[in-house]
Scaffold this active site. Structure first.
Site, PDB file in Angstrom:
ATOM      1  N   CYS A 181      -0.043   4.311   1.591  1.00  0.00           N
ATOM      2  CA  CYS A 181      -0.394   5.355   2.571  1.00  0.00           C
ATOM      3  C   CYS A 181       0.720   5.661   3.565  1.00  0.00           C
ATOM      4  O   CYS A 181       0.826   6.782   4.043  1.00  0.00           O
ATOM      5  CB  CYS A 181      -1.691   5.007   3.300  1.00  0.00           C
ATOM      6  SG  CYS A 181      -1.653   3.432   4.149  1.00  0.00           S
ATOM      7  N   ARG A 192      -3.038   3.776  12.317  1.00  0.00           N
ATOM      8  CA  ARG A 192      -2.612   4.993  11.609  1.00  0.00           C
ATOM      9  C   ARG A 192      -1.688   5.825  12.489  1.00  0.00           C
ATOM     10  O   ARG A 192      -0.800   6.504  11.983  1.00  0.00           O
ATOM     11  CB  ARG A 192      -3.827   5.776  11.134  1.00  0.00           C
ATOM     12  CG  ARG A 192      -4.538   5.030  10.004  1.00  0.00           C
ATOM     13  CD  ARG A 192      -5.751   5.752   9.492  1.00  0.00           C
ATOM     14  NE  ARG A 192      -6.507   4.877   8.584  1.00  0.00           N
ATOM     15  CZ  ARG A 192      -7.718   5.126   8.130  1.00  0.00           C
ATOM     16  NH1 ARG A 192      -8.323   6.261   8.487  1.00  0.00           N
ATOM     17  NH2 ARG A 192      -8.322   4.298   7.326  1.00  0.00           N
ATOM     18  N   GLU A 222     -16.250  -7.744  -4.792  1.00  0.00           N
ATOM     19  CA  GLU A 222     -14.796  -7.537  -4.666  1.00  0.00           C
ATOM     20  C   GLU A 222     -14.038  -8.867  -4.669  1.00  0.00           C
ATOM     21  O   GLU A 222     -13.000  -9.001  -5.306  1.00  0.00           O
ATOM     22  CB  GLU A 222     -14.475  -6.780  -3.368  1.00  0.00           C
ATOM     23  CG  GLU A 222     -14.868  -5.306  -3.379  1.00  0.00           C
ATOM     24  CD  GLU A 222     -13.889  -4.434  -4.163  1.00  0.00           C
ATOM     25  OE1 GLU A 222     -12.914  -4.969  -4.736  1.00  0.00           O
ATOM     26  OE2 GLU A 222     -14.098  -3.207  -4.213  1.00  0.00           O
ATOM     27  N   LYS A 268     -12.331  -5.000   2.308  1.00  0.00           N
ATOM     28  CA  LYS A 268     -11.740  -4.083   3.279  1.00  0.00           C
ATOM     29  C   LYS A 268     -12.648  -2.865   3.431  1.00  0.00           C
ATOM     30  O   LYS A 268     -12.871  -2.124   2.479  1.00  0.00           O
ATOM     31  CB  LYS A 268     -10.346  -3.656   2.816  1.00  0.00           C
ATOM     32  CG  LYS A 268      -9.715  -2.656   3.780  1.00  0.00           C
ATOM     33  CD  LYS A 268      -8.265  -2.366   3.448  1.00  0.00           C
ATOM     34  CE  LYS A 268      -7.709  -1.310   4.383  1.00  0.00           C
ATOM     35  NZ  LYS A 268      -6.297  -1.030   4.134  1.00  0.00           N
ATOM     36  N   SER A 318      -6.032  -3.155  14.435  1.00  0.00           N
ATOM     37  CA  SER A 318      -5.482  -2.430  15.582  1.00  0.00           C
ATOM     38  C   SER A 318      -6.547  -1.993  16.582  1.00  0.00           C
ATOM     39  O   SER A 318      -6.339  -2.073  17.793  1.00  0.00           O
ATOM     40  CB  SER A 318      -4.691  -1.225  15.085  1.00  0.00           C
ATOM     41  OG  SER A 318      -5.505  -0.395  14.268  1.00  0.00           O
ATOM     42  N   CYS A 340       0.861  -1.175   0.000  1.00  0.00           N
ATOM     43  CA  CYS A 340       0.000   0.000   0.000  1.00  0.00           C
ATOM     44  C   CYS A 340       0.901   1.230   0.000  1.00  0.00           C
ATOM     45  O   CYS A 340       2.094   1.124   0.258  1.00  0.00           O
ATOM     46  CB  CYS A 340      -0.906   0.009   1.231  1.00  0.00           C
ATOM     47  SG  CYS A 340      -2.274   1.184   1.060  1.00  0.00           S
ATOM     48  N   LYS A 391     -11.575  -7.667   6.371  1.00  0.00           N
ATOM     49  CA  LYS A 391     -10.937  -6.763   7.330  1.00  0.00           C
ATOM     50  C   LYS A 391     -11.852  -5.576   7.603  1.00  0.00           C
ATOM     51  O   LYS A 391     -12.355  -4.990   6.648  1.00  0.00           O
ATOM     52  CB  LYS A 391      -9.617  -6.293   6.730  1.00  0.00           C
ATOM     53  CG  LYS A 391      -8.892  -5.262   7.549  1.00  0.00           C
ATOM     54  CD  LYS A 391      -7.698  -4.751   6.797  1.00  0.00           C
ATOM     55  CE  LYS A 391      -7.088  -3.613   7.576  1.00  0.00           C
ATOM     56  NZ  LYS A 391      -6.182  -2.833   6.791  1.00  0.00           N
TER      57      LYS A 391
HETATM   58  C1  PBG Z   1      -2.779   0.175   4.718  1.00  0.00           C
HETATM   59  C2  PBG Z   1      -3.303  -0.614   5.839  1.00  0.00           C
HETATM   60  C3  PBG Z   1      -4.059  -0.205   6.941  1.00  0.00           C
HETATM   61  C4  PBG Z   1      -4.194  -1.319   7.755  1.00  0.00           C
HETATM   62  C5  PBG Z   1      -3.569  -2.386   7.132  1.00  0.00           C
HETATM   63  N1  PBG Z   1      -3.027  -1.937   5.936  1.00  0.00           N
HETATM   64  C6  PBG Z   1      -4.583   1.136   7.309  1.00  0.00           C
HETATM   65  C7  PBG Z   1      -5.651   1.751   6.540  1.00  0.00           C
HETATM   66  O1  PBG Z   1      -6.192   1.195   5.587  1.00  0.00           O
HETATM   67  O2  PBG Z   1      -5.956   2.904   6.881  1.00  0.00           O
HETATM   68  C8  PBG Z   1      -4.884  -1.343   9.075  1.00  0.00           C
HETATM   69  C9  PBG Z   1      -4.418  -2.396  10.018  1.00  0.00           C
HETATM   70  C10 PBG Z   1      -4.852  -2.216  11.419  1.00  0.00           C
HETATM   71  O3  PBG Z   1      -5.638  -1.328  11.772  1.00  0.00           O
HETATM   72  O4  PBG Z   1      -4.376  -3.007  12.254  1.00  0.00           O
HETATM   73  N2  PBG Z   1      -3.728   0.744   3.894  1.00  0.00           N
END
Ligand code: PBG
Length: 325
Positions: free
Chosen positions: A119, A202, A230, A192, A271, A117, A245
């Site tokens: 981000c 984050r 998806e 997701k 998380s 990813c 997720k």
């Molecule tokens: C990257 C990503 C995220 C998570 C996993 N890969 C954050 C998001 O999409 O904002 C979240 C994992 C977690 O909260 O434990 N895009």
């Protein structure tokens, strides 16, 4: 009374004999944060008990993971430099690429999956390239594919795109195949949701979007049929495993996804799920061990083959103790 369900609950032996869900350490995947720098084992305030490791300290963390009996990790990178182009995401000497080389040098048997990813690498914190204030789908695909390729070249055993751009699995599969990585699997974050449960992550990864939200690419949590759309798209594009997720609030989707595909299904206990348990347990309001076991088994009962969790090491310990199994 002819039918008495309690007959099969009379002792631990009979309860275990008729148990419907069995769990095993080999299903567990532990997410690990790697950060640019040296000598780091930085506590993550929003995720008590989780750390950001620099590459030189990473082997200590990996050794502990392997010792617990967990044999797979999902690596997340936190680079020193972020820019508009997410250039550190695919740099040959980027944080994940260096972490992979160190992980493979020290523990070749450890199965290394990488989160693909942008981000964590973009200055604006969005998961793709910007065009004005929009996240541009098609120009992001090439960058994601290049990122995935650089991970595999650095030693990743599997790549896991989490960006939610349309067509990314196909783009990654094509580039991997062109470079003879035909046997490297893709685990797609297929279902997701745009979720408040990612907030502690984050903070941990310094990846919150600078403006707006991720709702134009992550899914609306009012929807479930869209999740099947998806999954089917990702399967067609070449995904080998599909993920749901977050986990806890979306186990209905695990059941539905299992009906829709024959691919293995993973769930990511994110998380926020971890942080909620930690916070309540820290106040003595719940018993951490029993809640961790109960939520993990719930995911397996729903039907997942693989389970990503920040509690992977603890769960492995609970299995050793026979708390679950
Ligand atoms: C990257 C990503 C995220 C998570 C996993 N890969 C954050 C998001 O999409 O904002 C979240 C994992 C977690 O909260 O434990 N895009």
């Amino acid at each position: 009374m002819v039918k008495r369900p309690r007959r099969l609950r009379g002792s631990e032996t009979i309860r275990k004999m008729v148990r419907e869900t069995r769990v095993d350490k080999s299903s567990l995947i532990y997410p690990v944060f790697v950060k640019d720098g040296t000598g780091l084992r930085e506590a993550i305030p929003s995720m008590e008990g989780q750390y950001r490791y620099s590459v030189d300290r990473l082997p200590y963390a990996l050794e502990e993971i392997l010792k617990s009996g967990v044999s797979s990790v999902m690596l997340f990178g936190i680079p020193k430099h972020k820019d508009e182009k997410a250039s550190q995401a695919y740099a040959g000497d980027g944080i994940i690429q260096r972490a992979l080389r160190e992980a493979k040098r020290t523990f070749p048997e450890l199965y290394c999956i990488t989160d693909v990813c942008l981000c964590e690498y973009t200055s604006h914190g969005h998961c793709g390239m910007l065009c004005g204030r929009e996240v541009d789908n098609d120009s992001t695909l090439q960058v994601l594919a290049e990122t995935a390729l650089s991970h595999v070249q650095a030693g990743a055993d599997m790549v896991a795109p989490s960006d939610m751009m349309d067509g990314r699995v196909a783009a990654i599969r094509r580039v991997l195949d062109e470079n003879r990585f035909t046997n490297t699997p893709i685990m797609s974050y297929a279902v997701k949701y745009a979720s408040g449960f990612y907030a502690p992550f984050r903070d941990a990864a310094d990846s919150a979007p600078a403006f707006g939200s991720r709702r134009s690419y992550q899914m609306d949590y009012h929807n479930s049929r869209e999740g099947i759309k998806e999954v089917l798209l990702d399967e067609e594009e070449g995904a080998d495993i599909v993920m749901v997720k977050p986990a806890l609030a979306y186990l209905d989707m695990v059941v539905k996804v299992k009906e829709a595909t024959n691919l293995p299904v993973a769930a990511y206990s994110v998380s926020g799920e971890y942080a909620m348990i930690k916070a309540a347990a820290g106040r003595g309001w719940i018993d951490e061990r029993s809640i961790v076991c109960e939520t993990a088994v719930a995911a397996f009962r729903a039907g997942v083959q693989s389970y990503l969790t920040y509690y992977a090491k603890e769960l492995a310990g609970y299995m050793d103790e026979g708390l679950i199994g």
